[in-house]
Design a protein around this motif. Structure first.
Motif, mmCIF file in Angstrom:
data_model
loop_
_atom_site.group_PDB
_atom_site.id
_atom_site.type_symbol
_atom_site.label_atom_id
_atom_site.label_comp_id
_atom_site.label_asym_id
_atom_site.label_seq_id
_atom_site.Cartn_x
_atom_site.Cartn_y
_atom_site.Cartn_z
ATOM 1 N N GLY A 1 88.291 49.723 6.761
ATOM 2 C CA GLY A 1 88.832 49.963 7.474
ATOM 3 C C GLY A 1 89.735 49.748 8.764
ATOM 4 N N ASP B 1 87.389 59.136 3.783
ATOM 5 C CA ASP B 1 87.136 60.493 4.499
ATOM 6 C C ASP B 1 88.782 60.094 5.077
ATOM 7 N N LYS B 2 89.786 60.403 4.858
ATOM 8 C CA LYS B 2 91.186 60.187 4.831
ATOM 9 C C LYS B 2 91.659 59.785 6.459
ATOM 10 N N THR B 3 91.165 58.857 6.867
ATOM 11 C CA THR B 3 91.698 58.056 8.286
ATOM 12 C C THR B 3 92.350 57.102 7.809
ATOM 13 N N ILE B 4 93.858 56.171 8.301
ATOM 14 C CA ILE B 4 94.690 55.854 7.905
ATOM 15 C C ILE B 4 94.094 54.346 7.883
ATOM 16 N N LEU C 1 94.429 55.242 2.792
ATOM 17 C CA LEU C 1 93.555 55.551 3.206
ATOM 18 C C LEU C 1 92.155 55.324 2.992
ATOM 19 N N THR C 2 91.185 56.183 3.986
ATOM 20 C CA THR C 2 89.954 55.647 3.490
ATOM 21 C C THR C 2 89.062 56.705 3.567
ATOM 22 N N ARG D 1 92.190 47.303 10.984
ATOM 23 C CA ARG D 1 94.016 46.444 10.745
ATOM 24 C C ARG D 1 94.023 45.642 9.830
ATOM 25 N N ASP E 1 98.667 59.103 1.894
ATOM 26 C CA ASP E 1 99.318 60.078 2.166
ATOM 27 C C ASP E 1 100.777 59.962 1.587
#
Length: 488
Positions: A149, A422-425, A419-420, A151, A413
């Motif tokens: 996750g 758990d929906k983290t960018i 997204l990971t 950058r 999205d």
């Protein structure tokens, strides 16, 4: 390694990758496109150019209820403006067709014109944007290697030269776009995600889509969508091996008429409602023992649905004759008894086939119920015509499932950002086309049009990240109160 500095690295030169790159380059982003094959276009170059989408959002949700509703609505909102963009930018676009893929409308476009337009727009950007063919991505690079996750800051790419030499480059990029076209060409991945026998389904797409995007994104910490065991394809004439068929014959070898035919398995039984559409029953056949199917139909069906072009660009061809030309199993009989004898010679349980056809006739023509048919009849439309002696000639042809591209993919999205779980960018990582999942799931949401729109989403995110003017599609004319759908 030589270091290449760009704003955006687009991995894949197909429908979505080229759209993203052209819009991003026009916006002012220095963009590098890499395509592992010798030319751009990917699987879209093998298509008939049907730029289609579901007629309404409600129809889309009823057909693909397991898709992500936000993604589906966001893309459908931009479908008709995308058609208008094609017209305004000189891409030859045919008149509207209704009834595409059971629930949709379509506007056939000339793919060669579109790809040429994308190339010209990239070349005209005058900011160093370019395309490298015969070049593939090896791995993504991150600010914190090994930390899922973190950058994405570029990639290692590999260029294969005609003489056999290989050159590696380190690409430093502010954003990386994965648009590699799905994983249908990887036997190990189709076996893993599609289940038993998934590694032995006829692949009717370009040879380069082997899951690069999905594998690299997962390694970088990305999550995946639902529907990884579902895919788009058509019933093809059989028996036929992928290595023996010309890619230019993928369209005429597809048996789109299946919704008007009785479809049996090798055991002589119906196993699905044929009216669900070719793209659905194709997946059900892939689950059958030996994956052998047999279409039964009459002369009226042959004349109305097996000959001629389905729509502009699809090719005017007799699909039964094309199958015969390849040595596939196609039979003609004057009576049902002769038809079942043909099935017997092909290894089908002809006794059970005769029983199935008789019961089907009793249900469809006479309205009887509870006759023990193995699959429902006519849930999604008018059932295929029963076969009745005296109304011949009759036809039988063997078919097999095929896969054009996979439905499941990387979780994104509505801005195309990866997204990971758990929906983290994941900063710096964008996804477009069928590398992105969440739109389709057994039912087919869209192909070319979906790829174009998601490519645009990624380009907008590039522009937003770099502080550039975001690309947009034609807006509705405020002076015309009619919906855009009625104006196209």
């Amino acid at each position: 390694m030589e270091v290449l500095d760009v704003d955006t690295l687009v991995c894949g030169g197909g429908m979505s990758g080229m759209a993203c790159a052209a819009f991003a380059a026009e916006a002012g982003a220095k963009t590098l496109v890499i395509e592992k094959q010798g030319g751009i276009g990917g699987s879209s170059s093998l298509s008939a150019g049907m730029f289609w989408a579901p007629h309404t959002y409600d129809k889309l949700r009823s057909w693909v209820p397991n898709g992500d509703p936000e993604l589906q609505r966001a893309w459908l909102d931009e479908y008709l403006p995308a058609v208008q963009w094609m017209r305004e930018n000189g891409i030859p676009t045919a008149k509207r067709f209704d009834g595409i893929m059971t629930i949709g409308i379509g506007f056939p476009i000339q793919m060669s014109f579109l790809h040429k337009s994308h190339q010209q727009r990239i070349a005209a950007s005058d900011n160093g944007s370019r395309i490298l063919t015969n070049t593939s991505i090896v791995k993504l690079t991150q600010d914190d290697p090994g930390v899922p996750g973190s950058r994405i800051n570029g990639a290692i790419i590999c260029e294969h030269n005609p003489g056999g030499s290989v050159i590696y480059y380190q690409v430093k990029a502010k954003l990386v776009v994965l648009a590699t076209g799905g994983f249908q060409g990887s036997p190990s991945m189709t076996a893993k995600y599609l289940g038993h026998g998934g590694d032995n389904i006829f692949v009717r797409s370009n040879r380069g889509s082997v899951g690069d995007g999905l594998s690299l994104a997962i390694a970088a910490g990305a999550g995946t969508s639902k529907g990884l065991n579902t895919f788009y394809g058509h019933l093809l004439a059989a028996p036929l091996r992928a290595e023996d068929a010309s890619p230019h014959d993928y369209l005429p070898l597809a048996q789109y008429q299946s919704k008007y035919c009785i479809l049996l398995n090798e055991a002589g039984r119906r196993f699905t409602d044929e009216t669900m559409g070719d793209e659905i029953v194709n997946q059900y056949l892939a689950k059958q023992e030996k994956r052998r199917g047999f279409l039964l139909f009459n002369e009226i069906t042959r004349r109305q649905h097996c000959m001629g072009a389905l729509f502009p660009n699809a090719g005017d061809v007799d699909r039964l004759q094309k199958a015969r030309d390849y040595g596939c199993n196609v039979g003609k009989a004057s009576t049902l008894g002769e038809l079942f004898e043909i099935l017997r010679t092909w290894g089908v349980d002809h006794v059970q086939a005769a029983d199935t056809v008789e019961k089907y006739d009793q249900v469809v023509r006479h309205g009887q119920r509870n006759l023990g048919l193995d699959a429902p009849v006519g849930r999604a439309g008018a059932p295929p015509s029963p076969l009745v002696d005296g109304e011949g000639p009759f036809y039988a042809m063997e078919v097999q499932p095929s896969i054009t591209f996979t439905y499941g993919g990387i979780s994104i999205d509505t801005q195309g950002r990866a997204l990971t779980r758990d929906k983290t960018i994941i900063p710096g990582l964008l996804v477009a086309g069928v590398d992105a999942g969440g739109f389709s799931n057994l039912g087919y949401t869209g192909g070319l049009a979906l790829a174009f729109v998601t490519g645009l989403w990624a380009a907008r995110s590039v522009a937003r990240e770099l502080g550039l003017v975001e690309p947009c599609l034609p807006a509705a004319d405020a002076r015309d109160s009619r919906p855009l759908q009625s104006r196209l």
